[in-house]
Design a protein around this motif. Structure first.
Motif, PDB file in Angstrom:
ATOM      1  N   THR A   1     -29.905   8.407 -54.972  1.00 53.39           N
ATOM      2  CA  THR A   1     -30.240   9.368 -53.933  1.00 53.39           C
ATOM      3  C   THR A   1     -30.541   8.601 -52.657  1.00 53.39           C
ATOM      4  O   THR A   1     -31.334   7.652 -52.672  1.00 53.39           O
ATOM      5  N   PHE A   2     -29.911   8.993 -51.573  1.00 52.56           N
ATOM      6  CA  PHE A   2     -30.144   8.346 -50.297  1.00 52.56           C
ATOM      7  C   PHE A   2     -31.176   9.140 -49.508  1.00 52.56           C
ATOM      8  O   PHE A   2     -31.012  10.343 -49.305  1.00 52.56           O
ATOM      9  N   PRO A   3     -32.236   8.465 -49.040  1.00 51.37           N
ATOM     10  CA  PRO A   3     -33.250   9.169 -48.252  1.00 51.37           C
ATOM     11  C   PRO A   3     -32.655   9.720 -46.956  1.00 51.37           C
ATOM     12  O   PRO A   3     -31.716   9.145 -46.398  1.00 51.37           O
ATOM     13  N   VAL A   4     -33.210  10.807 -46.475  1.00 50.89           N
ATOM     14  CA  VAL A   4     -32.779  11.395 -45.212  1.00 50.89           C
ATOM     15  C   VAL A   4     -33.128  10.445 -44.062  1.00 50.89           C
ATOM     16  O   VAL A   4     -32.331  10.233 -43.156  1.00 50.89           O
ATOM     17  N   LYS A   5     -34.312   9.879 -44.121  1.00 46.70           N
ATOM     18  CA  LYS A   5     -34.771   8.971 -43.067  1.00 46.70           C
ATOM     19  C   LYS A   5     -34.219   7.570 -43.321  1.00 46.70           C
ATOM     20  O   LYS A   5     -34.307   7.052 -44.426  1.00 46.70           O
ATOM     21  N   PHE A   6     -33.677   6.952 -42.291  1.00 43.06           N
ATOM     22  CA  PHE A   6     -33.084   5.621 -42.410  1.00 43.06           C
ATOM     23  C   PHE A   6     -34.144   4.527 -42.366  1.00 43.06           C
ATOM     24  O   PHE A   6     -34.071   3.555 -43.102  1.00 43.06           O
ATOM     25  N   LEU A   7     -35.131   4.695 -41.492  1.00 44.12           N
ATOM     26  CA  LEU A   7     -36.166   3.679 -41.319  1.00 44.12           C
ATOM     27  C   LEU A   7     -37.344   3.923 -42.251  1.00 44.12           C
ATOM     28  O   LEU A   7     -37.706   5.065 -42.520  1.00 44.12           O
ATOM     29  N   ALA A   8     -37.981   2.845 -42.699  1.00 42.15           N
ATOM     30  CA  ALA A   8     -39.136   2.937 -43.591  1.00 42.15           C
ATOM     31  C   ALA A   8     -40.315   3.584 -42.873  1.00 42.15           C
ATOM     32  O   ALA A   8     -40.553   3.326 -41.684  1.00 42.15           O
ATOM     33  N   LYS A   9     -41.040   4.410 -43.590  1.00 38.26           N
ATOM     34  CA  LYS A   9     -42.187   5.115 -43.023  1.00 38.26           C
ATOM     35  C   LYS A   9     -43.223   4.138 -42.467  1.00 38.26           C
ATOM     36  O   LYS A   9     -43.814   4.378 -41.419  1.00 38.26           O
ATOM     37  N   GLU A  10     -43.433   3.021 -43.143  1.00 41.60           N
ATOM     38  CA  GLU A  10     -44.400   2.021 -42.680  1.00 41.60           C
ATOM     39  C   GLU A  10     -43.998   1.453 -41.318  1.00 41.60           C
ATOM     40  O   GLU A  10     -44.843   1.243 -40.448  1.00 41.60           O
ATOM     41  N   TYR A  11     -42.716   1.221 -41.137  1.00 40.29           N
ATOM     42  CA  TYR A  11     -42.213   0.724 -39.854  1.00 40.29           C
ATOM     43  C   TYR A  11     -42.440   1.763 -38.761  1.00 40.29           C
ATOM     44  O   TYR A  11     -42.898   1.424 -37.669  1.00 40.29           O
ATOM     45  N   ILE A  12     -42.125   3.007 -39.061  1.00 43.59           N
ATOM     46  CA  ILE A  12     -42.307   4.089 -38.087  1.00 43.59           C
ATOM     47  C   ILE A  12     -43.776   4.192 -37.702  1.00 43.59           C
ATOM     48  O   ILE A  12     -44.110   4.348 -36.520  1.00 43.59           O
ATOM     49  N   GLN A  13     -44.661   4.100 -38.668  1.00 40.21           N
ATOM     50  CA  GLN A  13     -46.095   4.178 -38.381  1.00 40.21           C
ATOM     51  C   GLN A  13     -46.517   3.064 -37.426  1.00 40.21           C
ATOM     52  O   GLN A  13     -47.266   3.301 -36.476  1.00 40.21           O
ATOM     53  N   GLU A  14     -46.041   1.865 -37.653  1.00 38.89           N
ATOM     54  CA  GLU A  14     -46.370   0.742 -36.767  1.00 38.89           C
ATOM     55  C   GLU A  14     -45.832   0.977 -35.357  1.00 38.89           C
ATOM     56  O   GLU A  14     -46.520   0.707 -34.372  1.00 38.89           O
ATOM     57  N   GLN A  15     -44.608   1.494 -35.273  1.00 41.34           N
ATOM     58  CA  GLN A  15     -44.013   1.762 -33.969  1.00 41.34           C
ATOM     59  C   GLN A  15     -44.798   2.831 -33.219  1.00 41.34           C
ATOM     60  O   GLN A  15     -45.030   2.706 -32.017  1.00 41.34           O
ATOM     61  N   ILE A  16     -45.180   3.869 -33.922  1.00 38.95           N
ATOM     62  CA  ILE A  16     -45.957   4.946 -33.297  1.00 38.95           C
ATOM     63  C   ILE A  16     -47.266   4.395 -32.761  1.00 38.95           C
ATOM     64  O   ILE A  16     -47.656   4.679 -31.622  1.00 38.95           O
ATOM     65  N   PHE A  17     -47.926   3.572 -33.541  1.00 39.86           N
ATOM     66  CA  PHE A  17     -49.182   2.982 -33.112  1.00 39.86           C
ATOM     67  C   PHE A  17     -48.967   2.140 -31.855  1.00 39.86           C
ATOM     68  O   PHE A  17     -49.766   2.196 -30.913  1.00 39.86           O
ATOM     69  N   ARG A  18     -47.887   1.380 -31.803  1.00 42.59           N
ATOM     70  CA  ARG A  18     -47.594   0.528 -30.642  1.00 42.59           C
ATOM     71  C   ARG A  18     -47.228   1.348 -29.407  1.00 42.59           C
ATOM     72  O   ARG A  18     -47.575   0.971 -28.294  1.00 42.59           O
ATOM     73  N   GLU A  19     -46.485   2.420 -29.597  1.00 36.97           N
ATOM     74  CA  GLU A  19     -45.940   3.171 -28.480  1.00 36.97           C
ATOM     75  C   GLU A  19     -46.838   4.311 -27.998  1.00 36.97           C
ATOM     76  O   GLU A  19     -46.627   4.831 -26.903  1.00 36.97           O
ATOM     77  N   TYR A  20     -47.798   4.687 -28.810  1.00 36.36           N
ATOM     78  CA  TYR A  20     -48.655   5.825 -28.437  1.00 36.36           C
ATOM     79  C   TYR A  20     -49.501   5.467 -27.219  1.00 36.36           C
ATOM     80  O   TYR A  20     -50.138   4.423 -27.162  1.00 36.36           O
ATOM     81  N   ASN A  21     -49.487   6.383 -26.211  1.00 33.43           N
ATOM     82  CA  ASN A  21     -50.241   6.129 -24.990  1.00 33.43           C
ATOM     83  C   ASN A  21     -51.317   7.175 -24.727  1.00 33.43           C
ATOM     84  O   ASN A  21     -51.878   7.239 -23.633  1.00 33.43           O
ATOM     85  N   GLY A  22     -51.553   8.032 -25.710  1.00 29.92           N
ATOM     86  CA  GLY A  22     -52.573   9.061 -25.556  1.00 29.92           C
ATOM     87  C   GLY A  22     -52.017  10.428 -25.196  1.00 29.92           C
ATOM     88  O   GLY A  22     -52.701  11.432 -25.341  1.00 29.92           O
ATOM     89  N   SER A  23     -50.776  10.453 -24.726  1.00 28.13           N
ATOM     90  CA  SER A  23     -50.222  11.746 -24.322  1.00 28.13           C
ATOM     91  C   SER A  23     -48.732  11.895 -24.624  1.00 28.13           C
ATOM     92  O   SER A  23     -48.083  12.801 -24.110  1.00 28.13           O
ATOM     93  N   ASN A  24     -48.177  11.031 -25.451  1.00 28.03           N
ATOM     94  CA  ASN A  24     -46.739  11.100 -25.726  1.00 28.03           C
ATOM     95  C   ASN A  24     -46.410  11.500 -27.166  1.00 28.03           C
ATOM     96  O   ASN A  24     -45.395  11.093 -27.720  1.00 28.03           O
ATOM     97  N   THR A  25     -47.265  12.317 -27.752  1.00 25.03           N
ATOM     98  CA  THR A  25     -47.049  12.760 -29.131  1.00 25.03           C
ATOM     99  C   THR A  25     -45.703  13.453 -29.290  1.00 25.03           C
ATOM    100  O   THR A  25     -44.949  13.162 -30.229  1.00 25.03           O
ATOM    101  N   ARG A  26     -45.380  14.349 -28.391  1.00 26.60           N
ATOM    102  CA  ARG A  26     -44.121  15.104 -28.482  1.00 26.60           C
ATOM    103  C   ARG A  26     -42.912  14.174 -28.394  1.00 26.60           C
ATOM    104  O   ARG A  26     -41.956  14.310 -29.160  1.00 26.60           O
ATOM    105  N   GLU A  27     -42.944  13.235 -27.473  1.00 27.72           N
ATOM    106  CA  GLU A  27     -41.823  12.306 -27.312  1.00 27.72           C
ATOM    107  C   GLU A  27     -41.621  11.440 -28.550  1.00 27.72           C
ATOM    108  O   GLU A  27     -40.496  11.215 -28.981  1.00 27.72           O
ATOM    109  N   LEU A  28     -42.732  10.964 -29.113  1.00 28.72           N
ATOM    110  CA  LEU A  28     -42.628  10.160 -30.335  1.00 28.72           C
ATOM    111  C   LEU A  28     -42.100  10.988 -31.498  1.00 28.72           C
ATOM    112  O   LEU A  28     -41.308  10.493 -32.304  1.00 28.72           O
TER     113      LEU A  28
END
Length: 87
Positions: A38-65
């Motif tokens: 079974t191939f996951p729908v998401k290509f990138l690992a959830k852990e990687y996405i979490q790290e990216q969100i933490f790095r890119e979050y600026n306090g007001s870009n929830t929708r963009e992320l």
């Protein structure tokens, strides 16, 4: 099986051969034959996405992320809150 025609291949191997070539279909067969994959729908690992969100979050870009990474705004907020809490 050296010069097989795509139309002679079975099921998913035919689809793989049409999209990626017969040699790739042979590799899939040799490696995964008999297994249910079974191939996951998401290509990138959830852990990687979490790290990216933490790095890119600026306090007001929830929708963009959420759009960028194809997750809900709620999930993005949960990740940000988790990192801020564990900070």
């Amino acid at each position: 099986m050296s010069e097989q025609k795509i139309e002679n291949l079975n099921g998913i191997y035919k689809d793989i051969a049409e999209n990626f070539g017969v040699e790739t279909a042979k590799k899939f067969h040799n490696h995964y034959k008999g297994l249910q994959v079974t191939f996951p729908v998401k290509f990138l690992a959830k852990e990687y996405i979490q790290e990216q969100i933490f790095r890119e979050y600026n306090g007001s870009n929830t929708r963009e992320l959420a759009r960028k990474y194809q997750y809900s705004e709620r999930w993005i907020r949960e990740i940000v809150n988790k990192f801020e809490y564990n900070g």
